[in-house]
Design an enzyme around this catalytic site. Structure first.
Site, PDB file in Angstrom:
ATOM      1  N   SER A   1      -0.255  -2.467   5.650  1.00  0.00           N
ATOM      2  CA  SER A   1       0.409  -2.308   6.949  1.00  0.00           C
ATOM      3  C   SER A   1      -0.179  -3.206   8.019  1.00  0.00           C
ATOM      4  CB  SER A   1       0.334  -0.848   7.383  1.00  0.00           C
ATOM      5  OG  SER A   1       1.140  -0.049   6.528  1.00  0.00           O
ATOM      6  N   PHE A   2      -1.440  -3.562   7.864  1.00  0.00           N
ATOM      7  CA  PHE A   2      -2.030  -4.459   8.867  1.00  0.00           C
ATOM      8  C   PHE A   2      -1.355  -5.830   8.846  1.00  0.00           C
ATOM      9  CE2 PHE A   2      -5.218  -5.138  11.994  1.00  0.00           C
ATOM     10  CZ  PHE A   2      -5.486  -6.499  11.953  1.00  0.00           C
TER      11      PHE A   2
ATOM     12  N   HIS B   1     -11.130   4.165   9.350  1.00  0.00           N
ATOM     13  CA  HIS B   1     -10.292   2.997   9.042  1.00  0.00           C
ATOM     14  C   HIS B   1      -8.817   3.275   9.313  1.00  0.00           C
ATOM     15  CE1 HIS B   1      -8.759  -0.229   6.149  1.00  0.00           C
ATOM     16  NE2 HIS B   1      -9.358  -0.852   7.152  1.00  0.00           N
TER      17      HIS B   1
ATOM     18  N   TRP C   1       0.848  -1.196   0.000  1.00  0.00           N
ATOM     19  CA  TRP C   1       0.000   0.000   0.000  1.00  0.00           C
ATOM     20  C   TRP C   1       0.885   1.248   0.000  1.00  0.00           C
ATOM     21  CZ3 TRP C   1      -4.639   2.683   0.617  1.00  0.00           C
ATOM     22  CH2 TRP C   1      -5.813   1.936   0.440  1.00  0.00           C
TER      23      TRP C   1
ATOM     24  N   GLU D   1     -11.325   9.020   4.432  1.00  0.00           N
ATOM     25  CA  GLU D   1     -12.587   9.648   4.859  1.00  0.00           C
ATOM     26  C   GLU D   1     -13.186   9.012   6.106  1.00  0.00           C
ATOM     27  OE1 GLU D   1     -14.135  10.720   0.304  1.00  0.00           O
ATOM     28  OE2 GLU D   1     -15.098   9.148   1.518  1.00  0.00           O
TER      29      GLU D   1
ATOM     30  N   TYR E   1      10.028  -0.267  14.089  1.00  0.00           N
ATOM     31  CA  TYR E   1       8.754   0.354  13.714  1.00  0.00           C
ATOM     32  C   TYR E   1       8.958   1.403  12.613  1.00  0.00           C
ATOM     33  CZ  TYR E   1       4.227   2.682  14.562  1.00  0.00           C
ATOM     34  OH  TYR E   1       2.969   3.228  14.449  1.00  0.00           O
TER      35      TYR E   1
ATOM     36  N   VAL F   1       0.521   4.574   6.124  1.00  0.00           N
ATOM     37  CA  VAL F   1      -0.932   4.654   6.237  1.00  0.00           C
ATOM     38  C   VAL F   1      -1.324   6.125   6.129  1.00  0.00           C
ATOM     39  CG1 VAL F   1      -2.948   3.940   7.555  1.00  0.00           C
ATOM     40  CG2 VAL F   1      -0.797   2.692   7.816  1.00  0.00           C
TER      41      VAL F   1
ATOM     42  N   ARG G   1       8.681  12.562   4.580  1.00  0.00           N
ATOM     43  CA  ARG G   1       9.337  11.649   5.527  1.00  0.00           C
ATOM     44  C   ARG G   1       9.915  10.401   4.842  1.00  0.00           C
ATOM     45  NH1 ARG G   1       5.687  14.816   7.591  1.00  0.00           N
ATOM     46  NH2 ARG G   1       5.786  15.464   9.815  1.00  0.00           N
TER      47      ARG G   1
END
Ligand SMILES: Nc1c(NC[C@H](O)[C@H](O)[C@H](O)CO)[nH]c(=O)[nH]c1=O
Ligand SMILES: CC(=O)[C@@H](O)COP(=O)(O)O
Length: 164
Positions: A65-66, A97, A31, A94, A122, A90, A136
């Site tokens: 990422s999950f 989530h 993602w 809207e 992390y 992430v 970043r």
């Protein structure tokens, strides 16, 4: 904006141990691959800058990422690496989530650090928009991947010194 006061790629080069004998697993979320790809590039470049060998840097992707927790856990169980770097991005949408993905990934990676014997780093960027993510991931605020690489090396060294 804490990152504004500390560029993610700024660190004392001489404070980082030699990584030539260290083994790394990197789990990368697909993602927002434009961001996670840049994080991966920074992490690998930095690991090699400190002596890590190509054959000791294992990179696997997961859909989002999950799934970073599961991918990291598999690396831990494999016994093939001395540290895992989890990279994801992430970006708020809207709905709530965003909050659930961020908290789920964070809680999962934190649990691994608290229960397993090798460090899981992390490398999750959680932003309100794409520009903040770009800043970043090699932009004006540095590259989170660089920071994660340095952290992985230092944590492996921490474990090695403690176990002597
Ligand atoms: N919206 C983002 C996601 N969503 C996908 C989840 O991470 C997960 O893959 C899905 O819920 C299936 O389990 N993932 C990101 O990494 N970044 C996002 O912005
Ligand atoms: C973080 C997400 O899952 C997010 O990108 C999804 O967007 P939305 O909340 O608009 O469905």
């Amino acid at each position: 904006m804490a990152t504004a006061y500390h560029n993610l790629s700024d660190y004392d080069f001489n404070s980082v141990p030699d990584a030539s004998e260290m083994r790394f697993g990197i789990v990368v979320s697909e993602w927002n691959h434009n961001i996670t790809g840049a994080l991966l590039e920074g992490a690998v470049k930095t690991l090699k800058k400190h002596g890590a060998k190509d054959e000791n840097i294992l990179v696997y992707t997961v859909p989002g990422s999950f799934e970073l927790t599961f991918g990291s856990a598999q690396f831990v169980k494999s016994g093939k690496v001395d540290a895992v770097i989890a990279l994801g991005c992430v970006i708020r949408g809207e709905t709530p989530h965003f909050d659930y993905v961020c908290s789920g990934a964070t809680q999962g990676l934190t649990h691994l650090n608290a229960t397993q014997d090798i460090p899981v780093i992390y490398g999750l960027i959680t932003t309100n928009n794409m520009q903040q993510a770009e800043d970043r991931a090699g932009g004006k605020l540095g590259n989170k991947g660089d920071e994660c690489a340095v952290t992985a090396i230092k944590m492996i060294d921490f474990v090695c010194r403690l176990r002597k």
